[in-house]
Design an enzyme around this catalytic site. Structure first.
Site, PDB file in Angstrom:
ATOM      1  N   ASP A 176       2.692   1.992   3.430  1.00 13.86           N
ATOM      2  CA  ASP A 176       3.627   0.951   3.789  1.00 13.86           C
ATOM      3  C   ASP A 176       4.263   1.370   3.708  1.00 13.86           C
ATOM      4  OD1 ASP A 176       1.363  -0.558   4.151  1.00 13.86           O
ATOM      5  OD2 ASP A 176       1.468  -1.522   1.999  1.00 13.86           O
ATOM      6  N   HIS A 231       0.624  -1.485   0.038  1.00  7.08           N
ATOM      7  CA  HIS A 231      -0.403  -0.492  -0.229  1.00  7.08           C
ATOM      8  C   HIS A 231       0.739   1.361  -0.390  1.00  7.08           C
ATOM      9  CE1 HIS A 231      -2.312  -2.619   2.430  1.00  7.08           C
ATOM     10  NE2 HIS A 231      -3.294  -2.671   1.922  1.00  7.08           N
ATOM     11  N   ASP A 252      -0.338 -12.812   2.337  1.00  6.67           N
ATOM     12  CA  ASP A 252      -1.223 -11.659   3.329  1.00  6.67           C
ATOM     13  C   ASP A 252      -1.573 -12.080   4.328  1.00  6.67           C
ATOM     14  OD1 ASP A 252      -2.708  -9.414   4.120  1.00  6.67           O
ATOM     15  OD2 ASP A 252      -3.871  -9.931   2.659  1.00  6.67           O
ATOM     16  N   ASP A 295      -4.022 -13.601  -1.975  1.00  6.49           N
ATOM     17  CA  ASP A 295      -3.604 -13.099  -1.308  1.00  6.49           C
ATOM     18  C   ASP A 295      -3.805 -14.533   0.186  1.00  6.49           C
ATOM     19  OD1 ASP A 295      -2.996 -10.569  -2.431  1.00  6.49           O
ATOM     20  OD2 ASP A 295      -4.682  -9.811  -0.716  1.00  6.49           O
ATOM     21  N   ASP A 298     -10.590 -11.695  11.093  1.00  5.85           N
ATOM     22  CA  ASP A 298      -9.255 -12.177   9.548  1.00  5.85           C
ATOM     23  C   ASP A 298      -7.792 -11.710  10.772  1.00  5.85           C
ATOM     24  OD1 ASP A 298      -8.272 -11.665   7.034  1.00  5.85           O
ATOM     25  OD2 ASP A 298      -8.298  -9.742   6.728  1.00  5.85           O
ATOM     26  N   ASP A 354      -5.109 -13.083   9.429  1.00  5.91           N
ATOM     27  CA  ASP A 354      -3.446 -13.743   8.788  1.00  5.91           C
ATOM     28  C   ASP A 354      -2.920 -14.546   8.905  1.00  5.91           C
ATOM     29  OD1 ASP A 354      -5.525 -12.088   7.166  1.00  5.91           O
ATOM     30  OD2 ASP A 354      -4.396 -10.498   7.998  1.00  5.91           O
TER      31      ASP A 354
HETATM   32  C1  XLS Z   1      -7.746  -7.491   3.802  1.00  7.34           C
HETATM   33  C2  XLS Z   1      -6.637  -7.041   2.930  1.00  7.34           C
HETATM   34  C3  XLS Z   1      -5.619  -6.152   2.931  1.00  7.34           C
HETATM   35  C4  XLS Z   1      -5.535  -6.449   1.185  1.00  7.34           C
HETATM   36  C5  XLS Z   1      -4.738  -5.086   0.844  1.00  7.34           C
HETATM   37  O1  XLS Z   1      -8.517  -7.619   4.482  1.00  7.34           O
HETATM   38  O2  XLS Z   1      -6.312  -8.300   3.012  1.00  7.34           O
HETATM   39  O3  XLS Z   1      -4.324  -6.133   3.408  1.00  7.34           O
HETATM   40  O4  XLS Z   1      -5.109  -7.455   0.601  1.00  7.34           O
HETATM   41  O5  XLS Z   1      -5.474  -3.813   0.598  1.00  7.34           O
HETATM   42 NI    NI Z   2      -5.494  -8.953   1.418  1.00  2.00          NI
HETATM   43 NI    NI Z   3      -7.115  -9.940   4.652  1.00  2.22          NI
END
Ligand code: XLS
Ligand code: NI
Ligand code: NI
Length: 436
Positions: free
Chosen positions: A103, A100, A338, A295, A306, A308
């Site tokens: 970032d 982003h 991601d 992702d 989320d 991740d």
């Molecule tokens: C958030 C998203 C974000 C996108 C990019 O949940 O996964 O990280 O991949 O904006």
């Molecule tokens: Ni994402």
């Molecule tokens: Ni996400």
């Protein structure tokens, strides 16, 4: 130049080694269905989790040790971070990265200052890309962190904020183009709502469509040929995210003249939150010629948000690769991690363990999926299962020549439908397990 990950060498493929800092399955030049693994996966490291994650959560502050980061919002800190990032990505051997805008470069006091910061960092990123051969998979704009975006960006009620978001995406697109980005991602951020009492849903969705056309016009104007990708997510941060899942996104794309302009970036944890399997989301996108990129991460079925996490489940990656191999890979998209290390995994070396595990899980999933496909186990079964549509009256239905009246005559003459055959789900599940 200072080393940021001292004592960590370039990660090599060494299946017999007991060293955890080696790949056991990811062998970049090994061929799977005619493609080198590195071209099949196009692995990407994400800047936000891996270089901007701090380990903070709503209950506690930062835990992650990142000795190169002084914690400040300065441009010089951002420049040092670029060196650390490229050392990490090179040692890992991932061919891509993505970001982003916020970032990579700090938010300044004004819009102009933001762009100036971004230009300064982009210059260094470009030099580093050239030096290392690492490429940009995609860029995107952070349209959700700053308080101005509290009501959304393209779907805000505040026209000035819409304009700000458009100007920010314009710049992020230009920088993505300058860095040779292969795609540009739109994850919905705060494009959604919590309560209809204060929301004009129709107006918000119309604005979102306008925004996308404006973005496409600008991409054309600057000669950016990369794909636009929507990233579906059903909730979080808002209760109703407009880009709920692959089906909702494709409906929006189709209804707003965005076919062929926008494809999808499918994220595993988002599929889970939508109540779908990742395989469902990938296949839904694929059959609509809209599977653009992935992702890669995983959620936790016991937690409703989320999380991740890095993907390590071979059953999951096998299912994903079964779909991906059907469309001969994911290019010009890629498999972007991601994903973030847990806040308890606070040492820099944990970033290596996490990514190595993810890459190996995909490599292993790909080998298993390729073996399943080679034997034709699923394909043959599915083809046979639908064979009644290949001949006689079934063929007439498939070719669009049968009317309701034809069906009525056919079935009245016949008296009863042909008997059904077993779907054999359990048998097929057992067969798949023999490949794992
Ligand atoms: C958030 C998203 C974000 C996108 C990019 O949940 O996964 O990280 O991949 O904006
Ligand atoms: Ni994402
Ligand atoms: Ni996400």
């Amino acid at each position: 130049m200072a080393e940021f990950f001292p004592n960590i060498p370039k990660i090599e493929y060494d299946p017999k080694s007991k060293n955890p800092l080696t790949f056991k399955h990811y062998n970049p030049d090994e061929i799977i269905e005619g493609q080198k693994m590195k071209d099949l996966f196009r692995f990407s490291v994400c800047y936000w989790h891996t270089f901007r994650g701090t380990g903070s959560d709503p209950f506690g502050s930062a835990t992650l040790q990142r000795p190169w980061d002084d914690g400040s919002n300065s441009v010089s800190n951002a420049l040092t971070r670029v060196d650390a990032a490229f050392e990490f990505i090179s040692k890992l051997g991932a061919p891509f990265y993505c970001w982003h805008d916020r970032d990579i470069a700090p938010e300044g006091a004004t819009f102009k200052e933001n762009n100036k910061n971004l230009d300064e960092i982009a210059k260094k990123l470009k030099a580093k890309q050239r030096e290392t051969g690492i490429k940009l998979l995609w860029g995107t704009a952070n349209l959700f962190s700053h308080p101005r975006y509290m009501h959304g960006a393209a779907t805000t009620c505040n026209a000035d904020v819409f304009a700000y978001a458009a100007a920010q995406v314009k710049k992020a697109l230009e920088v993505t183009h300058e860095l040779g980005g292969a795609n540009y991602v739109f994850w919905g951020g705060r494009e959604g709502y919590h309560n209809l009492y204060n929301t004009d849903m129709k107006r918000e969705l119309d604005h979102l469509a306008k925004f996308m056309h404006m973005a496409h016009d600008h991409a054309k104007a600057i000669g950016f040929k990369g794909m636009f990708l929507f990233e579906p997510k059903p909730k979080e941060p808002t209760k109703h995210q407009y880009d709920f899942d692959a089906a909702a996104c494709l409906n929006f794309i189709g209804r707003n003249g965005l076919d062929g302009i926008v494809k999808l970036n499918i994220e595993t944890n988002h599929a889970t939150l939508a109540g779908h399997t990742m395989m469902h989301e990938l296949e839904y996108a694929r059959i609509h010629n809209a599977l653009g990129s992935i992702d890669a991460n995983t959620g936790d079925l016991l937690l409703g948000w989320d999380t991740d996490q890095f993907p390590t489940d071979i059953y999951l990656t096998t299912q994903m690769m079964l779909v991906l191999l059907k469309q001969k890979g994911i290019k010009p998209g890629g498999v972007n991690f991601d994903a973030k290390v847990r806040r308890e995994s606070f040492e820099p070396v944990d970033l290596f363990h996490a990514h190595i595990g993810g890459m190996d899980a995909f490599a292993r999933g790909a080998k298993i999926a390729a073996a399943i496909r080679k034997d034709g186990v699923l394909d043959d079964f599915v083809k046979t299962r639908y064979r009644s549509f290949d001949t006689a009256f079934g063929k007439k239905i498939d070719s669009g020549k049968a009317t309701f009246a034809d069906c009525e005559k056919y079935i009245s003459d016949k008296g009863e439908a042909a008997p059904n055959e077993s779907g054999r789900q359990e048998y097929l599940e057992n067969v798949i397990n023999t490949y794992l």
